[in-house]
Design a protein around this motif. Structure first.
Motif, mmCIF file in Angstrom:
data_model
loop_
_atom_site.group_PDB
_atom_site.id
_atom_site.type_symbol
_atom_site.label_atom_id
_atom_site.label_comp_id
_atom_site.label_asym_id
_atom_site.label_seq_id
_atom_site.Cartn_x
_atom_site.Cartn_y
_atom_site.Cartn_z
ATOM 1 N N PRO A 1 -36.386 15.166 26.475
ATOM 2 C CA PRO A 1 -35.479 14.413 27.350
ATOM 3 C C PRO A 1 -34.057 14.959 27.350
ATOM 4 C CG PRO A 1 -36.017 13.143 25.364
ATOM 5 C CD PRO A 1 -36.867 14.357 25.347
ATOM 6 N N VAL A 2 -33.671 15.623 26.279
ATOM 7 C CA VAL A 2 -32.316 16.190 26.244
ATOM 8 C C VAL A 2 -32.396 17.674 25.839
ATOM 9 C CG1 VAL A 2 -31.041 14.066 25.843
ATOM 10 C CG2 VAL A 2 -32.016 15.249 23.889
ATOM 11 N N ALA A 3 -33.264 18.411 26.559
ATOM 12 C CA ALA A 3 -33.444 19.827 26.228
ATOM 13 C C ALA A 3 -32.137 20.583 26.431
ATOM 14 C CB ALA A 3 -34.518 20.439 27.111
ATOM 15 N N VAL B 1 -52.707 20.582 12.080
ATOM 16 C CA VAL B 1 -51.425 20.048 11.619
ATOM 17 C C VAL B 1 -50.604 21.206 11.029
ATOM 18 C CG1 VAL B 1 -50.275 18.346 10.154
ATOM 19 C CG2 VAL B 1 -52.493 17.823 11.173
ATOM 20 N N GLY B 2 -49.275 21.165 11.286
ATOM 21 C CA GLY B 2 -48.413 22.306 10.983
ATOM 22 C C GLY B 2 -47.947 22.433 9.536
ATOM 23 N N HIS B 3 -48.857 22.306 8.589
ATOM 24 C CA HIS B 3 -48.500 22.651 7.197
ATOM 25 C C HIS B 3 -48.578 24.180 7.094
ATOM 26 C CE1 HIS B 3 -47.953 18.805 5.267
ATOM 27 N NE2 HIS B 3 -49.034 18.340 5.843
ATOM 28 N N MET C 1 -37.083 22.658 15.086
ATOM 29 C CA MET C 1 -38.409 23.242 14.849
ATOM 30 C C MET C 1 -39.059 23.695 16.149
ATOM 31 S SD MET C 1 -39.930 23.898 12.101
ATOM 32 C CE MET C 1 -40.969 25.290 12.486
ATOM 33 N N GLY C 2 -38.887 22.890 17.224
ATOM 34 C CA GLY C 2 -39.488 23.235 18.507
ATOM 35 C C GLY C 2 -38.986 24.577 19.027
ATOM 36 N N ARG C 3 -37.705 24.861 18.818
ATOM 37 C CA ARG C 3 -37.159 26.144 19.276
ATOM 38 C C ARG C 3 -37.795 27.317 18.544
ATOM 39 N NH1 ARG C 3 -31.552 26.783 20.774
ATOM 40 N NH2 ARG C 3 -30.984 25.167 22.224
HETATM 41 N N1 LIG Z 1 -43.000 22.784 9.266
HETATM 42 C C1 LIG Z 1 -41.776 22.659 8.788
HETATM 43 O O1 LIG Z 1 -41.398 23.275 7.801
HETATM 44 C C2 LIG Z 1 -40.806 21.762 9.497
HETATM 45 C C3 LIG Z 1 -39.431 21.964 9.343
HETATM 46 C C4 LIG Z 1 -38.565 21.103 10.052
HETATM 47 C C5 LIG Z 1 -39.063 20.089 10.835
HETATM 48 N N2 LIG Z 1 -40.413 19.916 10.922
HETATM 49 C C6 LIG Z 1 -40.971 18.831 11.752
HETATM 50 O O2 LIG Z 1 -40.699 19.109 13.111
HETATM 51 C C7 LIG Z 1 -40.449 17.891 13.818
HETATM 52 C C8 LIG Z 1 -39.109 17.987 14.527
HETATM 53 O O3 LIG Z 1 -38.101 18.148 13.561
HETATM 54 P P1 LIG Z 1 -36.712 18.829 13.951
HETATM 55 O O4 LIG Z 1 -36.013 19.105 12.674
HETATM 56 O O5 LIG Z 1 -36.944 19.946 14.931
HETATM 57 O O6 LIG Z 1 -35.989 17.623 14.728
HETATM 58 P P2 LIG Z 1 -34.863 17.705 15.838
HETATM 59 O O7 LIG Z 1 -34.214 16.383 15.839
HETATM 60 O O8 LIG Z 1 -34.032 18.930 15.667
HETATM 61 O O9 LIG Z 1 -35.696 17.917 17.212
HETATM 62 C C9 LIG Z 1 -36.473 16.915 17.818
HETATM 63 C C10 LIG Z 1 -36.444 17.130 19.329
HETATM 64 O O10 LIG Z 1 -37.366 16.213 19.937
HETATM 65 C C11 LIG Z 1 -36.768 15.739 21.108
HETATM 66 N N3 LIG Z 1 -37.392 14.485 21.528
HETATM 67 C C12 LIG Z 1 -37.049 13.202 21.172
HETATM 68 N N4 LIG Z 1 -37.873 12.333 21.762
HETATM 69 C C13 LIG Z 1 -38.721 13.056 22.533
HETATM 70 C C14 LIG Z 1 -39.768 12.711 23.431
HETATM 71 N N5 LIG Z 1 -40.137 11.446 23.630
HETATM 72 N N6 LIG Z 1 -40.439 13.703 24.058
HETATM 73 C C15 LIG Z 1 -40.104 15.001 23.842
HETATM 74 N N7 LIG Z 1 -39.099 15.382 23.013
HETATM 75 C C16 LIG Z 1 -38.422 14.423 22.362
HETATM 76 C C17 LIG Z 1 -35.296 15.614 20.786
HETATM 77 O O11 LIG Z 1 -34.486 15.591 21.973
HETATM 78 C C18 LIG Z 1 -35.073 16.865 19.951
HETATM 79 O O12 LIG Z 1 -34.680 17.976 20.759
HETATM 80 C C19 LIG Z 1 -40.495 16.770 12.770
HETATM 81 O O13 LIG Z 1 -41.760 16.175 12.826
HETATM 82 C C20 LIG Z 1 -40.307 17.486 11.461
HETATM 83 O O14 LIG Z 1 -40.946 16.843 10.376
HETATM 84 C C21 LIG Z 1 -41.284 20.739 10.296
#
Ligand SMILES: NC(=O)c1ccc[n+]([C@@H]2O[C@H](COP(=O)([O-])OP(=O)(O)OC[C@H]3O[C@@H](n4cnc5c(N)ncnc54)[C@H](O)[C@@H]3O)[C@@H](O)[C@H]2O)c1
Length: 362
Positions: free
Chosen positions: A41-43, A121-123, A19-21
């Protein structure tokens, strides 16, 4: 650019996973925002492209002058990181769910109030133009009084989703908190607060500990009633993800329907915005001809619209469409549904929240 106009909002992103990407790409493409830093931490090596990368939010906040932060890390870090950012005086876009549970979300709600924080919040679905138009139609009485609503989300997840990611097989990783939470949030946004909920839950299709299918009955405070069926085991073209072009990961079905809303003067399906009414010139009852018109709406992606809104929230020119307290209520509703399924009983949602509010803060 006019010299009096503010420059792009300097945003840091915490968590550069799935999601971050996406947030990183949206920020890079936006005119009102600029990507200032990333914390993970593991970007992955390719994620920075010259943008500074830090091990965590604390290091990023110390090193950079940021206006705002997007938090897209694991759910367990949402509240702690959001409070840290608010205390540092930066605005926050926090991915859903707002917290791991309703009890924990109260700490964030209190912090927002204490610090006069700016937090969204990201709804993201709430930012979809068809949702705003449907909500306006309901609030303006275009459908008369709302009688009932029905929602459906079903898609068959690949087996690897469960075999490769252990937490997907455990409670919390099922269709309720991963998928139906979005539908419940939208139903609240469209039809108002839910007064009572009844839930039936099944793990029959996959045989895992976690639920694969849920059926929910809702009574809204307005008096309308509703139902939501959600499954990650059943093949279907029905659901928000198939009815919009939000994500390329789902097949898109034009004119698809996720929700059907029926009122005393008309019906509306969402997100295709087909509105059905009788001709007022003739007798208007169930034997009268129905006409269908599509409510006009300018297409726009939810995530881009969410980011534009967040820039306004961060600048203090808009109130958040999804404040922490609002998202916390969606989370409480998910928990009330689980309680209902466990007890095989109807749950009064306000009483359920009040019982947690009365307990010690998490
Ligand atoms: N809005 C949506 O539709 C939607 C869809 C998917 C995920 N999400 C939300 O997005 C969030 C992430 O989900 P995701 O699927 O991307 O997970 P993911 O596991 O793919 O990514 C999480 C990232 O956070 C990093 N991370 C872990 N601990 C950290 C720390 N202390 N500081 C900084 N980074 C840290 C990890 O290394 C990883 O790269 C969740 O809360 C999820 O519910 C929302």
């Amino acid at each position: 650019m006019d010299a009096s106009e503010p420059g792009p909002l300097r945003i840091g992103v915490v968590g550069a996973g799935f999601m971050g990407r996406q947030h990183i790409d949206f920020i890079r493409a936006a005119s009102g925002a600029s990507l200032a830093a990333i914390a993970d931490p593991v970007a992955p090596a390719d994620v920075g492209h010259g943008t500074p990368v830090y091990a965590d939010a604390t290091a990023m906040l110390h090193a950079e002058q940021l206006d705002a932060v997007v938090i897209a890390g694991p759910n367990a870090m949402h509240v702690e990181t959001a409070v840290e950012c608010l205390e540092a005086g930066v605005a926050v876009l926090l991915e859903k769910p707002v917290a791991t549970d309703y009890a924990e979300s109260r700490r964030l709600v209190a912090a927002v109030a204490r610090l006069d924080g700016r937090l969204l919040v990201g709804h993201h679905r709430r930012h979809h133009p068809s949702v705003a138009r449907a909500r306006a139609a309901i609030l303006d009485g275009e459908l008369g009084e709302i009688v009932a609503v029905s929602g459906l989300w079903s898609a068959r997840k690949e087996d690897g989703y469960f075999t490769e990611t252990p937490w997907h097989r455990r409670p919390g990783g099922g269709v309720m908190l991963i998928n139906a939470v979005h539908d419940l949030d939208l139903l609240r946004h469209l039809c108002g607060e839910v007064a009572e909920i009844q839930a039936m839950r099944s793990s029959h299709a996959r045989g895992l500990d976690v639920e694969d299918t849920v059926s929910l009955s809702l009574r809204f405070e307005t008096g309308a009633i509703g139902s939501l069926l959600a499954s990650d085991a059943g093949v279907s073209p029905w659901g928000w993800d198939q009815a919009t072009e939000e994500t390329l990961a789902f097949p898109y079905l034009p004119d698809g329907v996720a929700y059907r809303i029926v009122g005393t003067r008309g019906a509306l399906s969402v997100p295709n915005l087909a509105k059905y009414t009788y001709d007022p010139a003739v007798a208007a009852d169930w034997h009268s001809p129905l006409s269908r018109t599509y409510l006009p709406v300018a297409p726009r992606g939810s995530f881009q619209a969410q980011l534009d809104h967040f820039v306004d929230v961060a600048r203090g020119t808009a109130e958040p469409l999804v404040p922490a307290e609002d998202a916390a209520r969606t989370l409480a509703l998910v928990e009330a549904a689980a309680r209902s399924a466990d007890l095989r009983a109807t749950i009064d949602v306000e009483q359920f929240r009040a019982s947690i509010d009365a307990s010690e803060p998490a």
